[in-house]
Design an enzyme around this catalytic site. Structure first.
Site, PDB file in Angstrom:
ATOM      1  N   GLU A  30      82.529   0.253  89.399  1.00  0.00           N
ATOM      2  CA  GLU A  30      82.962  -0.867  90.237  1.00  0.00           C
ATOM      3  C   GLU A  30      84.398  -0.696  90.703  1.00  0.00           C
ATOM      4  O   GLU A  30      84.751  -1.075  91.818  1.00  0.00           O
ATOM      5  CB  GLU A  30      82.814  -2.180  89.453  1.00  0.00           C
ATOM      6  CG  GLU A  30      83.076  -3.437  90.255  1.00  0.00           C
ATOM      7  CD  GLU A  30      84.523  -3.926  90.212  1.00  0.00           C
ATOM      8  OE1 GLU A  30      84.861  -4.872  90.961  1.00  0.00           O
ATOM      9  OE2 GLU A  30      85.323  -3.359  89.423  1.00  0.00           O
ATOM     10  N   ASP A  86      82.586   0.038  83.788  1.00  0.00           N
ATOM     11  CA  ASP A  86      83.759   0.913  83.855  1.00  0.00           C
ATOM     12  C   ASP A  86      85.044   0.112  83.763  1.00  0.00           C
ATOM     13  O   ASP A  86      85.044  -1.114  83.854  1.00  0.00           O
ATOM     14  CB  ASP A  86      83.744   1.730  85.141  1.00  0.00           C
ATOM     15  CG  ASP A  86      83.812   0.872  86.396  1.00  0.00           C
ATOM     16  OD1 ASP A  86      83.134  -0.173  86.430  1.00  0.00           O
ATOM     17  OD2 ASP A  86      84.537   1.230  87.339  1.00  0.00           O
TER      18      ASP A  86
END
Length: 486
Positions: free
Chosen positions: A144, A77
């Protein structure tokens, strides 16, 4: 330099493909599908856990079958931030990159090199037939950037490696071997909106152009925090006049220093010119305070339409809490070897006003868990004294230094062989997924490396192109020198 000339070619080819794929935190489905298809097209084993993490395995190259398995790890991400005047949808649009000298950056948005370049390096290893290595597991975690929920949801046994190289660091020549733990605090002020008293004048004050940055890596760089600056002004005016707060909006993410913000408030009409004069004087003082770190601040104030306001006491306590709450560095590390590093900090990250609530988000970090608890309690006490409801996340653990690390030895020796000097072996104040891995895989030996990036989590994010080749060469040497499996 043109994009077609970027080296290493395989890494930048993969990075370009990744930046065509929308991958906001918690919405990485398209990236997951790409990784699955990549593995199948390369005849590699792939598995996905219930959280959405993806692991692709590649057998050892000839002659390296006896080596221990190494995990290469990055997160799929990215932080999604853009300039206010840029028309861009992170759910559908591809990142538009361009070369600026020796830097790669994006047009008005975050670049996604954090951690897309790590993902690209893993895919380049999987796609290469000239990289010598033992058995490899390439792990791609999701989400994350919000709360490490991908790594947090991964169960023991998903990875089988003995060593792990995290590719989520932002300074070439630095090898990270420990990190801070962290938690988030959410304070909610409930209220029933009401009309401002008769004869009040509404004003809108805004601040933009701040550098912002990562609330771990950049917390010690004396960068201005838009929330703290705006609340300072509101506090001083509230001390002098019957100021009524209507709304306060600033910041988006728990791990970013807020770069801009806006407040709407009302004051008695007969003091509006004084308030404007105070704003002008305040602007001069603040710009002088940050004349080195934030040179592009833009202060604006204008009249605005009447709106509902918070009850007087609620608004007063909210402003006082934002003035009082800790922000920035609280303590530096006491150990002489880590004296350069921030130990404990807090970042007031976001304020958002809704119909009946004002929510304040902040994040606390420390590599000493008792001090993390203390910092969280300090922030909680401030908001509870102001009448807010306070919740705190479970957070994530720190990653402790392994003084007997074989992987650190290999990483340092191979770097010296390549570049003629040792890298810096450091701890980092930011949170890394290694902290969570160390809980579930206590035997695993880990390091974190990466190319040089600047202004991550902001639209100014940029990647220093020459360091990508350096890290790629270093990674290849590390893989070639992983110890034999015991």
């Amino acid at each position: 330099m043109e994009k077609k000339d970027l080296q290493p070619a395989k890494v930048f080819e993969q990075f370009a493909k990744i930046n065509e794929i929308p991958r906001p935190s918690k919405r990485e489905e398209k990236m997951i599908a790409y990784l699955q298809e990549f593995a199948k097209s390369h005849n590699l084993k792939v598995k996905q856990d219930e959280t959405g993490n993806v692991l692709i395995s590649k057998p050892a190259t000839k002659g390296y079958e006896d080596r221990a398995t190494v995990v290469l790890q990055s997160h799929m991400d990215m932080v999604c931030d853009k300039l206010v005047d840029v028309d861009f949808d992170f759910n559908t649009d591809a990142i538009q990159t361009y070369i600026d000298g020796e830097w790669l950056t994006a047009k008005g948005t975050t670049l996604g090199a954090d951690d897309g370049i790590g993902v690209a390096m893993e895919l380049a290893v999987l796609d290469s037939d000239d990289v010598e290595h033992g058995p490899i597991e390439c792990l791609f975690t999701r989400d994350e950037e919000t709360q490490l929920t991908g790594a947090m949801g991964m169960k023991a046994g998903f990875m089988t490696g003995d060593y792990l190289v995290n590719l989520d660091s932002e300074d070439e020549g630095q090898v990270f071997v420990s990190c801070a733990g962290g938690r988030s605090t959410i304070a909610t002020f409930d209220y029933q909106p009401e009309e401002a008293p008769q004869g009040y004048f509404f004003m809108k004050a805004s601040l933009k152009g701040l550098i912002g940055g990562h609330s771990g890596d950049d917390i010690n760089k004396k960068r201005a925090n838009a929330i703290k600056i705006l609340s300072r002004f509101l506090f001083t005016e509230q001390q002098k006049f019957d100021l009524r707060l209507s709304s306060f909006n600033s910041g988006k993410l728990h791990n970013a220093i807020p770069r801009d913000g806006r407040v709407v408030f009302a004051v008695p009409a007969d003091v509006k010119e004084t308030v404007k004069a105070d704003w002008n004087l305040f602007q001069v003082d603040v710009m002088d305070e940050f004349h080195v770190t934030d040179t592009q601040m833009v202060f604006e104030m204008e009249s605005t339409e009447a709106a509902n306001v918070l009850p007087k006491e609620t608004g007063r306590k909210l402003i006082m809490a934002l003035q009082a709450v800790d922000n920035g560095v609280y303590a530096m590390c006491q150990d002489e070897a880590l004296a350069y590093m921030v130990e404990t900090s807090s970042n007031v990250a976001a304020v958002s006003t809704k119909a009946n609530t004002v929510e304040v988000l902040s994040s606390q970090r420390s590599n000493v868990m008792s001090n993390l608890e203390n910092m969280c309690n300090t922030v909680m006490a401030t908001y509870e004294l102001a009448g807010a409801k306070v919740e705190q996340t479970d957070g994530y653990p720190g990653w402790k230094l392994n003084p007997n690390s074989k992987l650190v030895k290999v990483t340092v020796e191979t770097y010296n062989k390549l570049f003629g000097h040792d890298p810096k072996v450091l701890g980092i104040h930011a949170g890394l997924e290694c902290g969570l891995f160390s809980e579930r895989y206590p035997h695993m030996d880990m390091v974190s490396i990466g190319p040089t990036m600047r202004f991550v989590h902001t639209p100014d994010e940029r990647l220093f192109i020459p360091t990508v080749q350096m890290v790629w060469d270093h990674l290849r040497e590390i893989l070639k020198n992983i110890p034999v499996k015991e």
